[in-house]
Motif scaffolding. Structure first.
Motif, short mmCIF file in Angstrom:
data_model
loop_
_atom_site.label_atom_id
_atom_site.label_comp_id
_atom_site.label_asym_id
_atom_site.label_seq_id
_atom_site.Cartn_x
_atom_site.Cartn_y
_atom_site.Cartn_z
N VAL A 47 21.98 -1.16 24.74
CA VAL A 47 21.35 -2.14 25.63
C VAL A 47 21.83 -1.93 27.06
CG1 VAL A 47 21.28 -4.60 26.20
CG2 VAL A 47 20.94 -3.86 23.84
N ALA A 48 23.11 -1.63 27.26
CA ALA A 48 23.63 -1.41 28.61
C ALA A 48 22.98 -0.19 29.26
CB ALA A 48 25.14 -1.25 28.57
N ILE A 49 22.76 0.85 28.49
CA ILE A 49 22.15 2.07 29.04
C ILE A 49 20.72 1.79 29.50
CG2 ILE A 49 21.33 4.39 28.45
CD1 ILE A 49 23.77 4.63 26.60
N PHE A 50 19.97 1.01 28.71
CA PHE A 50 18.57 0.73 29.03
C PHE A 50 18.41 -0.65 29.67
CE2 PHE A 50 18.36 3.85 25.61
CZ PHE A 50 17.42 4.75 26.10
N ALA A 51 19.47 -1.18 30.27
CA ALA A 51 19.43 -2.53 30.83
C ALA A 51 18.31 -2.74 31.85
CB ALA A 51 20.79 -2.88 31.45
N PRO A 52 18.08 -1.84 32.81
CA PRO A 52 17.00 -2.09 33.77
C PRO A 52 15.62 -2.18 33.12
CG PRO A 52 18.48 -0.38 34.56
CD PRO A 52 18.83 -0.62 33.13
N PHE A 53 15.44 -1.43 32.03
CA PHE A 53 14.15 -1.47 31.33
C PHE A 53 14.01 -2.74 30.50
CE2 PHE A 53 12.14 -0.49 27.16
CZ PHE A 53 10.83 -0.45 27.59
N ILE A 54 15.07 -3.16 29.82
CA ILE A 54 15.01 -4.34 28.96
C ILE A 54 14.96 -5.62 29.79
CG2 ILE A 54 16.18 -5.61 27.12
CD1 ILE A 54 17.40 -2.98 26.22
N ALA A 55 15.71 -5.65 30.90
CA ALA A 55 15.75 -6.85 31.73
C ALA A 55 14.39 -7.10 32.37
CB ALA A 55 16.82 -6.70 32.80
N PRO A 56 13.88 -8.32 32.31
CA PRO A 56 12.56 -8.59 32.90
C PRO A 56 12.58 -8.57 34.42
CG PRO A 56 13.50 -10.60 31.99
CD PRO A 56 14.40 -9.47 31.57
N TYR A 57 13.77 -8.76 35.04
CA TYR A 57 13.85 -8.83 36.50
C TYR A 57 15.07 -8.06 36.99
CZ TYR A 57 10.84 -12.78 35.38
OH TYR A 57 9.85 -13.56 34.85
N HIS A 58 15.05 -7.76 38.29
CA HIS A 58 16.20 -7.13 38.91
C HIS A 58 17.31 -8.16 39.05
CE1 HIS A 58 18.62 -5.11 42.07
NE2 HIS A 58 18.16 -4.01 41.50
N TYR A 59 18.56 -7.70 38.98
CA TYR A 59 19.68 -8.65 39.00
C TYR A 59 19.81 -9.39 40.33
CZ TYR A 59 22.34 -5.05 41.54
OH TYR A 59 22.76 -4.13 42.47
N GLN A 60 19.20 -8.87 41.41
CA GLN A 60 19.29 -9.53 42.71
C GLN A 60 18.09 -10.44 42.99
OE1 GLN A 60 19.76 -6.53 45.74
NE2 GLN A 60 21.89 -6.14 45.23
N ARG A 61 17.12 -10.44 42.13
CA ARG A 61 15.90 -11.21 42.39
C ARG A 61 16.20 -12.71 42.34
NH1 ARG A 61 9.89 -10.42 39.82
NH2 ARG A 61 9.02 -12.37 40.57
N VAL A 62 15.78 -13.41 43.38
CA VAL A 62 15.99 -14.84 43.49
C VAL A 62 14.66 -15.55 43.30
CG1 VAL A 62 16.69 -16.74 45.02
CG2 VAL A 62 17.96 -14.56 45.05
N GLY A 63 14.63 -16.49 42.36
CA GLY A 63 13.42 -17.28 42.12
C GLY A 63 13.48 -18.59 42.90
#
Length: 363
Positions: A47-63
């Protein structure tokens, strides 16, 4: 007596065809709890290796207008998975699901751009709605409106890799220096062991805090990440060197070492090719049991504010929000990194205990 001999031979014969590693693997497979820990770790690192693909958003994205939004999970409607919209009600971050206002959940949708494996540029994510008005916040959002689930996945890349990289560096140094100390003995052994004792007396946490204070305040998270690995590796190799030194003192009197010397092999070659490989059974077990200390070390310093800095993501940095009692009481989903740390450390301990039992020749 003669009739019993064939029976003994038949029972013992399968063992004769097994190598030590095959025997080790067969004994490990019988430790079910260790196998469970190994499977969990394989899943976490995948999961850590493919984290950007699995995560629905970027870690810096602010809603915007999604601060402290509670977790919302997809639900089945007809033959589709749908995501309801959460509407903020008057009050202090109070949300209400709108069950009649939904969007279907899609797989392999386009979203925030990222680099897979740090190389391949893409914007494909595993799941999402494709509509910013209907976000998928599986673990809710934090005080800045960022998706906790996405940051948890991105944070795993730092928190999980610290242990692996740190172990590779510290154990490689410890094995080589410990092997040299035990092989040569005498003055060399005395100087190296006193050096190890000096290093082991340094408190790691205070050293990191002190060194962090000497760097600029605008140092990047990548540089902090490298500093954490280097300091932990520099401190922890000494304990491994002492153990390998003791094992080398015993192996140094074996016949295969005398044979290598009689053939004219160099000292370094004897240490690397003949002595150190005979310590691998211990090293593998010790490495597995030591990885959690590196992970918890990164969590500690990030939690104290001297490790990974915003807006980057790590499990320790995410847990720093739990220092606020109001956050902890009203928004418990912010403790999701703590659950991830607990599962990871427990899985490493399960696997390490199983490896230790499987490698123990006395059993």
């Amino acid at each position: 007596m003669d009739s019993a001999a064939p029976t003994f031979t038949a029972l013992a014969e399968p063992q004769l065809h097994l190598s030590p590693w095959q025997i080790f693997w067969r004994r490990l497979r019988h430790r079910k709890i260790a196998m469970v820990g190994g499977v969990i770790l394989i899943f976490l690192y995948a999961v850590a290796i493919f984290a950007p693909f699995i995560a629905p958003y970027h870690y810096q994205r602010v809603g915007e207008n999604h601060y402290f939004e509670p977790p919302v999970w997809p639900r089945i409607s007809g033959f589709h998975l749908v995501v309801p919209r959460c509407q903020q009600m008057p009050g202090d971050y109070i949300y209400q699901e709108m069950p009649n206002d939904t969007r279907p959940l899609h797989f392999f949708v386009r979203g925030d751009a990222y680099h897979l494996f740090g190389i391949l540029p893409t914007s494909i994510h595993l799941f999402g709605t494709g509509d910013d008005g209907y976000p998928v916040y599986l673990f809710g959002t934090d005080q800045f409106g960022r998706d906790v689930f996405s940051r948890l996945l991105y944070g795993s890349q730092i928190s999980l890799s610290v242990g692996i990289i740190g172990i590779l560096i510290s154990f490689a140094l410890g094995m080589l220096i410990g092997g040299i100390s035990g092989y040569f003995g005498g003055v060399t052994d005395t100087l190296i062991m006193r050096w190890c004792e000096l290093i082991m007396s340094i408190p790691t946490l205070y050293l990191i805090i002190a060194l962090r204070a000497t760097f600029r305040s605008d140092i990047s998270s990548a540089q902090v990440y490298g500093m954490i690995i280097i300091i932990y590796s520099f401190i922890r190799w000494a304990s491994m060197a002492r153990v390998i030194r003791g094992m080398t003192l015993s192996l140094n009197e074996r016949q295969f070492v005398f044979a290598a010397r009689s053939l004219g092999q160099s000292h370094l070659k004897i240490i690397i090719r003949h002595i150190l490989p005979n310590t691998f059974s211990y090293v593998i077990v010790a490495a597995t049991l030591s990885v959690p200390y590196y992970i918890l070390g990164e969590v500690d310093i990030s939690y104290l504010g001297v490790g990974i800095q915003e807006p980057s993501a790590s499990w320790g940095l995410m847990l720093s929000a739990a220092q606020n009692i109001d956050y902890l009481r009203n928004y418990p989903w912010l403790l999701a990194p703590g659950a991830a740390i607990f599962i990871t450390v427990l899985a490493f301990n399960f696997l390490g205990d199983g490896l230790r039992d499987a490698a123990d020749t006395k059993t």
